[in-house]
Design a protein around this motif. Structure first.
Motif, PDB file in Angstrom:
ATOM      1  N   UNK A  12       0.827  -1.209   0.000  1.00 26.72           N
ATOM      2  CA  UNK A  12       0.000   0.000   0.000  1.00 26.72           C
ATOM      3  C   UNK A  12       0.860   1.256   0.000  1.00 26.72           C
ATOM      4  N   UNK A  13       2.161   1.106  -0.072  1.00 23.99           N
ATOM      5  CA  UNK A  13       3.076   2.250  -0.060  1.00 23.99           C
ATOM      6  C   UNK A  13       2.903   3.029  -1.365  1.00 23.99           C
ATOM      7  N   UNK A  14       2.555   4.306  -1.279  1.00 27.55           N
ATOM      8  CA  UNK A  14       2.375   5.111  -2.500  1.00 27.55           C
ATOM      9  C   UNK A  14       3.641   5.099  -3.373  1.00 27.55           C
ATOM     10  N   UNK A  15       3.445   4.881  -4.670  1.00 30.18           N
ATOM     11  CA  UNK A  15       4.556   4.887  -5.610  1.00 30.18           C
ATOM     12  C   UNK A  15       5.273   3.559  -5.751  1.00 30.18           C
ATOM     13  N   UNK A  16       4.922   2.578  -4.948  1.00 30.25           N
ATOM     14  CA  UNK A  16       5.558   1.253  -5.026  1.00 30.25           C
ATOM     15  C   UNK A  16       4.551   0.229  -5.521  1.00 30.25           C
ATOM     16  N   UNK A  17       5.031  -0.704  -6.302  1.00 29.26           N
ATOM     17  CA  UNK A  17       4.170  -1.771  -6.802  1.00 29.26           C
ATOM     18  C   UNK A  17       4.326  -3.058  -5.994  1.00 29.26           C
ATOM     19  N   UNK A  18       5.433  -3.199  -5.324  1.00 28.78           N
ATOM     20  CA  UNK A  18       5.683  -4.384  -4.505  1.00 28.78           C
ATOM     21  C   UNK A  18       6.675  -4.007  -3.409  1.00 28.78           C
ATOM     22  N   UNK A  19       6.692  -4.813  -2.365  1.00 32.72           N
ATOM     23  CA  UNK A  19       7.706  -4.619  -1.330  1.00 32.72           C
ATOM     24  C   UNK A  19       8.417  -5.932  -1.080  1.00 32.72           C
ATOM     25  N   UNK A  20       9.679  -5.814  -0.763  1.00 35.82           N
ATOM     26  CA  UNK A  20      10.512  -6.979  -0.496  1.00 35.82           C
ATOM     27  C   UNK A  20      10.921  -6.943   0.972  1.00 35.82           C
ATOM     28  N   UNK A  21      10.628  -8.025   1.637  1.00 34.60           N
ATOM     29  CA  UNK A  21      11.049  -8.212   3.019  1.00 34.60           C
ATOM     30  C   UNK A  21      11.942  -9.439   3.031  1.00 34.60           C
ATOM     31  N   UNK A  22      13.060  -9.340   3.694  1.00 34.35           N
ATOM     32  CA  UNK A  22      13.938 -10.506   3.781  1.00 34.35           C
ATOM     33  C   UNK A  22      14.642 -10.529   5.119  1.00 34.35           C
TER      34      UNK A  22
END
Length: 60
Positions: A12-22
């Motif tokens: 849901x972060x504006x301007x991002x299409x995906x997030x990576x968590x590692x």
């Protein structure tokens, strides 16, 4: 036993299409694997996936 894990998820972060968590096990951090893994994932997503912008929460 796993050394770590990578998650690629919608965001849901504006301007991002995906997030990576590692994450990696504490025992793997001293080897420099964390920096290598983040770099490799960034390069892989940039070259092989259609995302315009990927966020790395806690790493940007």
């Amino acid at each position: 036993m796993n050394s770590g894990c990578i998650y690629i998820e919608p965001t849901d972060v504006p301007g991002c299409e995906a997030e990576v968590l590692l994450w990696l096990r504490q025992s793997e951090l001293a080897s420099g694997l964390d920096e290598h893994l983040v770099s490799a994932v960034h390069e892989w997503l940039s070259s092989a996936w259609p995302f315009r912008r990927v966020c790395y929460p806690g790493r940007e």
